[in-house]
Design a protein around this motif. Structure first.
Motif, PDB file in Angstrom:
ATOM      1  N   LEU A  39       0.647  -1.165  -0.264  1.00 45.64           N
ATOM      2  CA  LEU A  39      -0.001  -0.207   0.199  1.00 45.64           C
ATOM      3  C   LEU A  39       0.777   0.830   0.229  1.00 45.64           C
ATOM      4  O   LEU A  39       0.387   2.483  -0.789  1.00 45.64           O
ATOM      5  N   ASP A  40       1.985   0.870   1.288  1.00 47.66           N
ATOM      6  CA  ASP A  40       2.594   2.085   0.317  1.00 47.66           C
ATOM      7  C   ASP A  40       3.445   2.613  -0.309  1.00 47.66           C
ATOM      8  O   ASP A  40       3.170   3.556  -1.025  1.00 47.66           O
ATOM      9  N   ARG A  41       3.618   1.405  -1.423  1.00 46.31           N
ATOM     10  CA  ARG A  41       4.228   1.816  -2.606  1.00 46.31           C
ATOM     11  C   ARG A  41       2.912   2.223  -3.458  1.00 46.31           C
ATOM     12  O   ARG A  41       3.422   2.902  -4.992  1.00 46.31           O
ATOM     13  N   MET A  42       1.266   2.385  -3.381  1.00 46.01           N
ATOM     14  CA  MET A  42       0.541   2.502  -3.984  1.00 46.01           C
ATOM     15  C   MET A  42       0.058   4.123  -4.049  1.00 46.01           C
ATOM     16  O   MET A  42      -0.662   4.261  -4.160  1.00 46.01           O
ATOM     17  N   ASP A  43       0.792   4.523  -2.662  1.00 43.50           N
ATOM     18  CA  ASP A  43       1.064   6.015  -2.240  1.00 43.50           C
ATOM     19  C   ASP A  43      -1.562   5.935  -1.895  1.00 43.50           C
ATOM     20  O   ASP A  43      -1.679   6.684  -1.282  1.00 43.50           O
ATOM     21  N   LYS A  44      -1.369   4.961  -1.070  1.00 47.42           N
ATOM     22  CA  LYS A  44      -2.552   4.522  -0.191  1.00 47.42           C
ATOM     23  C   LYS A  44      -2.583   4.468   1.153  1.00 47.42           C
ATOM     24  O   LYS A  44      -1.679   4.258   1.784  1.00 47.42           O
TER      25      LYS A  44
END
Length: 464
Positions: A39-44
């Motif tokens: 989720l970090d990598r998706m900016d969520k």
């Protein structure tokens, strides 16, 4: 399962505000770390919280999407549903609902992805962290495969066969291909990277040997085999041995064990002595994070001291202060275990029954009663399973039971996880787990009934 994971991928893509609830053990914490990194990598925007199973029914869901990882299947999670909060479960434990569950009574979207729905065994073919990795993989996060390996080892998925199997082996192969993990056929000794070999040997095995809990005998054994104990000033660990030295040690341990076990078990002895080990190649040699088994213990040390956040930071690579904190927690964990084991040994607390043995762990933290049961098995009779009992809290009339046994009993076809579940349910409790490591929660007033019923269940099942 691929179709279900595709739906799960869509739920994540469509959500802007996500909460992850994950189980508070190595598998659960690793599962949470995989999802959080994804989720970090998706900016969520998201939060992670680690909880025990008994807390699920008290939750109030307020986020657009709530993900339950390594828990949720065995609980009435659907009752938490609201029109504004969708639920996604990624679990590998037996489900209360089953694959044909009708979602029409639920207000929000509800999706449960469980390997058992697709005839994939959740006790030895994939862990909770493995399920989280399968979702992260849909977004291209193949570099998180090493965490799937850690979760499998932390959940003891390799405990019976000595290696990761099923979907676990696919995850392992992906992590090997990525250059994160090396799989090594090795001797089954805990502390491959960090313990002096003579110390590690003294803790070896489910069966009592002359070296069991005896460092002097371990040193004599190494001398007899011509295996050097030191590299210069430093003690050698198992990872320092040459293949020839490991071969000598393997043969000697097989010989010693074969003398101690009934004839019917001798064919299983090599499986007790040798297994696959997994090294994380990005971690420094001679540290607890290099070996999957030692890494999983360090994660558990954090969770059992109520500091899952420290383990989460280390798994996600935020290590500036977390490494020191983990070292302190691990030392504290080891000290606590040693103190409690000493009391059990000195006060002769293991009570034998016809088909099992047990000890009262009053005052022992419920989070570690299983670890201690496994460690004191060598002080009792390896031919019988051992149980530890402890109060969950002063206010609570429920007691926790943890069972451990020699793998030889499981090779004989006994699955204690299934037995403990049936016996616990008979006395108004609940339970389950693996063939060699399992547990239950039972009403405290039913303890004697539980013990007697369990003892009777094992009549004629154990070999002498």
């Amino acid at each position: 399962m691929e179709k279900a994971l595709f739906k799960a991928q869509k739920m994540v893509e469509d959500a802007e505000d996500i909460k992850i609830y994950s189980h508070i053990d190595c598998d659960g914490i690793t599962a949470g770390a995989i999802l959080s990194t994804m989720l970090d990598r998706m900016d969520k925007k998201h939060e992670v919280e680690f909880i025990s199973l008994d807390k699920i029914e008290e939750l109030k869901l307020e986020n657009e999407l709530t993900i339950f990882s390594d828990l949720g299947s065995g609980q009435n999670t659907e009752t938490l549903s609201t029109s504004s909060s969708n639920i996604l479960i990624l679990d590998h434990h037996p489900s209360l609902r089953g694959p044909k569950f009708n979602n029409s009574s639920i207000q929000g979207k509800f999706l449960e992805v469980n390997p058992l729905f697709y005839d994939i065994d959740g006790s030895n073919q994939i862990s909770g962290g493995g399920m989280s990795y399968l979702l992260a993989r849909k977004f291209g996060n193949l570099d998180l495969s090493w965490m799937g390996v850690l979760a499998g080892v932390g959940d003891m998925q390799n405990s019976l066969s000595g290696k990761l199997e099923g979907l676990n082996s696919m995850i392992l192969q992906e992590s090997i291909n990525q250059g994160y993990v090396e799989s090594i056929k090795d001797i089954s000794i805990y502390g491959r990277q960090t313990r002096p070999l003579f110390v590690a040997l003294s803790y070896f095995g489910d069966v009592n040997l002359p070296i069991t809990n005896n460092k002097t005998e371990s040193i004599l054994l190494l001398n007899k085999l011509g295996i050097e104990k030191k590299n210069g000033k430093n003690h050698r660990s198992l990872c320092d041995l040459t293949p020839e030295e490991k071969g000598k040690l393997f043969s000697e341990l097989v010989r010693m064990l074969s003398k101690e076990v009934p004839a019917k078990y001798i064919k299983h002895v090599p499986k007790l002595v040798s297994a696959e080990s997994y090294d994380f190649l990005n971690e420094e040699k001679y540290t607890p994070l290099r070996d999957a088994s030692e890494f999983s213990t360090a994660v558990n040390a954090c969770s059992r001291n109520k500091r899952a956040d420290v383990a989460l930071n280390i798994l996600k690579g935020n290590r500036t202060t977390a490494m020191d904190e983990m070292e302190i927690l691990s030392k504290e964990h080891r000290r606590y275990l040693a103190q409690k084991i000493e009391v059990i040994e000195n006060e002769d607390m293991i009570v034998p029954m016809e088909n099992l043995q047990y000890f009262e762990g009053n005052g022992i933290k419920s989070e570690v009663i299983g670890t201690i049961a496994g460690m004191v098995l060598s002080y009792g009779d390896w031919r019988k399973p051992i149980m530890g009992f402890t109060q969950i809290s002063d206010e609570n009339s429920v007691i926790k039971v943890s069972l451990r046994c020699s793998r030889l009993l499981a090779y004989d076809g006994i699955h204690f996880g299934h037995i403990i579940r049936k016996v616990a349910e008979k006395v108004g409790g609940s339970g389950g787990g693996h063939s060699v490591a399992c547990g239950a929660y039972i009403p405290s007033e039913k303890k004697n009934e539980f013990l007697n019923t369990f003892n009777n269940c094992l009549q004629n099942k154990l070999s002498n």
